[in-house]
Design a protein around this motif. Structure first.
Motif, PDB file in Angstrom:
ATOM      1  N   ARG A   6       0.844  -1.215   0.000  1.00  0.00           N
ATOM      2  CA  ARG A   6       0.000   0.000   0.000  1.00  0.00           C
ATOM      3  C   ARG A   6       0.872   1.254   0.000  1.00  0.00           C
ATOM      4  O   ARG A   6       0.628   2.193  -0.758  1.00  0.00           O
ATOM      5  CB  ARG A   6      -0.913   0.019   1.221  1.00  0.00           C
ATOM      6  N   ASP A   7       1.898   1.254   0.862  1.00  0.00           N
ATOM      7  CA  ASP A   7       2.781   2.425   0.957  1.00  0.00           C
ATOM      8  C   ASP A   7       3.504   2.699  -0.366  1.00  0.00           C
ATOM      9  O   ASP A   7       3.803   3.844  -0.679  1.00  0.00           O
ATOM     10  CB  ASP A   7       3.828   2.235   2.061  1.00  0.00           C
ATOM     11  N   MET A   8       3.813   1.650  -1.118  1.00  0.00           N
ATOM     12  CA  MET A   8       4.582   1.803  -2.361  1.00  0.00           C
ATOM     13  C   MET A   8       3.680   2.033  -3.577  1.00  0.00           C
ATOM     14  O   MET A   8       4.168   2.222  -4.682  1.00  0.00           O
ATOM     15  CB  MET A   8       5.456   0.566  -2.590  1.00  0.00           C
ATOM     16  N   GLY A   9       2.369   2.027  -3.358  1.00  0.00           N
ATOM     17  CA  GLY A   9       1.429   2.196  -4.471  1.00  0.00           C
ATOM     18  C   GLY A   9       1.629   3.490  -5.238  1.00  0.00           C
ATOM     19  O   GLY A   9       1.564   3.503  -6.474  1.00  0.00           O
ATOM     20  N   ALA A  10       1.891   4.580  -4.540  1.00  0.00           N
ATOM     21  CA  ALA A  10       2.083   5.867  -5.216  1.00  0.00           C
ATOM     22  C   ALA A  10       3.325   5.839  -6.108  1.00  0.00           C
ATOM     23  O   ALA A  10       3.312   6.369  -7.220  1.00  0.00           O
ATOM     24  CB  ALA A  10       2.185   6.996  -4.191  1.00  0.00           C
ATOM     25  N   ASP A  16       2.507   4.021  -9.225  1.00  0.00           N
ATOM     26  CA  ASP A  16       1.737   4.883 -10.118  1.00  0.00           C
ATOM     27  C   ASP A  16       2.645   5.848 -10.866  1.00  0.00           C
ATOM     28  O   ASP A  16       2.510   6.020 -12.076  1.00  0.00           O
ATOM     29  CB  ASP A  16       0.679   5.673  -9.342  1.00  0.00           C
ATOM     30  N   VAL A  17       3.579   6.472 -10.147  1.00  0.00           N
ATOM     31  CA  VAL A  17       4.506   7.423 -10.764  1.00  0.00           C
ATOM     32  C   VAL A  17       5.334   6.737 -11.852  1.00  0.00           C
ATOM     33  O   VAL A  17       5.589   7.305 -12.904  1.00  0.00           O
ATOM     34  CB  VAL A  17       5.436   8.054  -9.695  1.00  0.00           C
ATOM     35  N   ARG A  18       5.742   5.496 -11.585  1.00  0.00           N
ATOM     36  CA  ARG A  18       6.575   4.761 -12.544  1.00  0.00           C
ATOM     37  C   ARG A  18       5.758   4.053 -13.619  1.00  0.00           C
ATOM     38  O   ARG A  18       6.315   3.403 -14.494  1.00  0.00           O
ATOM     39  CB  ARG A  18       7.471   3.771 -11.810  1.00  0.00           C
ATOM     40  N   GLY A  19       4.413   4.161 -13.539  1.00  0.00           N
ATOM     41  CA  GLY A  19       3.557   3.552 -14.542  1.00  0.00           C
ATOM     42  C   GLY A  19       3.572   2.037 -14.505  1.00  0.00           C
ATOM     43  O   GLY A  19       3.458   1.375 -15.535  1.00  0.00           O
ATOM     44  N   VAL A  20       3.716   1.471 -13.311  1.00  0.00           N
ATOM     45  CA  VAL A  20       3.796   0.017 -13.142  1.00  0.00           C
ATOM     46  C   VAL A  20       2.627  -0.437 -12.273  1.00  0.00           C
ATOM     47  O   VAL A  20       2.307   0.204 -11.273  1.00  0.00           O
ATOM     48  CB  VAL A  20       5.141  -0.370 -12.473  1.00  0.00           C
ATOM     49  N   ARG A  21       1.978  -1.543 -12.660  1.00  0.00           N
ATOM     50  CA  ARG A  21       0.942  -2.126 -11.812  1.00  0.00           C
ATOM     51  C   ARG A  21       1.612  -2.904 -10.697  1.00  0.00           C
ATOM     52  O   ARG A  21       2.572  -3.630 -10.935  1.00  0.00           O
ATOM     53  CB  ARG A  21       0.053  -3.074 -12.615  1.00  0.00           C
ATOM     54  N   LEU A  22       1.074  -2.773  -9.493  1.00  0.00           N
ATOM     55  CA  LEU A  22       1.607  -3.458  -8.321  1.00  0.00           C
ATOM     56  C   LEU A  22       0.489  -4.296  -7.731  1.00  0.00           C
ATOM     57  O   LEU A  22      -0.544  -3.760  -7.334  1.00  0.00           O
ATOM     58  CB  LEU A  22       2.121  -2.422  -7.310  1.00  0.00           C
ATOM     59  N   GLU A  23       0.673  -5.628  -7.727  1.00  0.00           N
ATOM     60  CA  GLU A  23      -0.352  -6.531  -7.227  1.00  0.00           C
ATOM     61  C   GLU A  23       0.215  -7.388  -6.108  1.00  0.00           C
ATOM     62  O   GLU A  23       1.361  -7.831  -6.190  1.00  0.00           O
ATOM     63  CB  GLU A  23      -0.867  -7.431  -8.351  1.00  0.00           C
ATOM     64  N   ALA A  24      -0.610  -7.627  -5.091  1.00  0.00           N
ATOM     65  CA  ALA A  24      -0.166  -8.441  -3.952  1.00  0.00           C
ATOM     66  C   ALA A  24      -1.148  -9.563  -3.682  1.00  0.00           C
ATOM     67  O   ALA A  24      -2.359  -9.394  -3.833  1.00  0.00           O
ATOM     68  CB  ALA A  24      -0.024  -7.569  -2.707  1.00  0.00           C
TER      69      ALA A  24
END
Length: 155
Positions: free
Chosen positions: A20-24, A27-35
């Motif tokens: 959650r903390d790294m979600g922003a 977003d800035v790097r244009g990468v989807r983050l899934e856990a």
């Protein structure tokens, strides 16, 4: 054990929190983050394990393909807590894989020169995993992305 403040904690919950903390940043790097996480109790220094997760996620987000995907998995299995952080980036050559946990090691490829960094993150990550009685490994192939796996003894 190297000045660690050990206490029982749920690595799955900590993983969710760090994702959650790294979600922003994702977003800035244009990468989807899934856990995908499940409860995984470990006896650990929460601040150090948070640092390890942030090192692995920062690297994955840095090296993921543009518009790519980073996946994080955490689960308990057979007396261990297993954590995996994977990206779909360019991958790491077999020669570089031999050295990536060494202090100050940085691949001489354009890929790493353009990304910055000191070459300390993975060395610190390895120290944290080993100080907790665990280990960290890498699986990667050029053009196929990279997965870092951390295995810690379950509480």
């Amino acid at each position: 054990r190297a000045n660690l403040l050990l206490a029982p904690m749920d690595l799955g919950a900590l993983t969710e929190e760090v994702v959650r903390d790294m979600g922003a940043l994702a977003d800035v790097r244009g990468v989807r983050l899934e856990a995908s996480t499940a409860p995984a109790m470990v006896n650990s220094d929460t601040a150090r394990l948070r640092q390890l997760l942030m090192i692995l996620l920062d690297n994955a987000l840095k090296y993921a393909a543009p518009g790519g995907l980073v996946t994080v998995r955490c689960a308990a299995a057979h007396g261990h807590a297993d954590l995996a952080v994977a990206d779909d980036g360019a991958g790491i050559s077999p020669e570089d894989q031999k050295h990536i946990f060494d202090r100050f090691y940085r691949s001489d490829s354009e890929r790493t020169r353009s990304k910055g960094g000191t070459g300390l993150g993975l060395a610190i990550g390895k120290w944290i995993a080993e100080a907790h009685g665990g280990r960290i490994t890498v699986e990667s192939a050029p053009g196929r992305g990279t997965t870092f796996r951390v295995r810690l003894p379950a509480k």
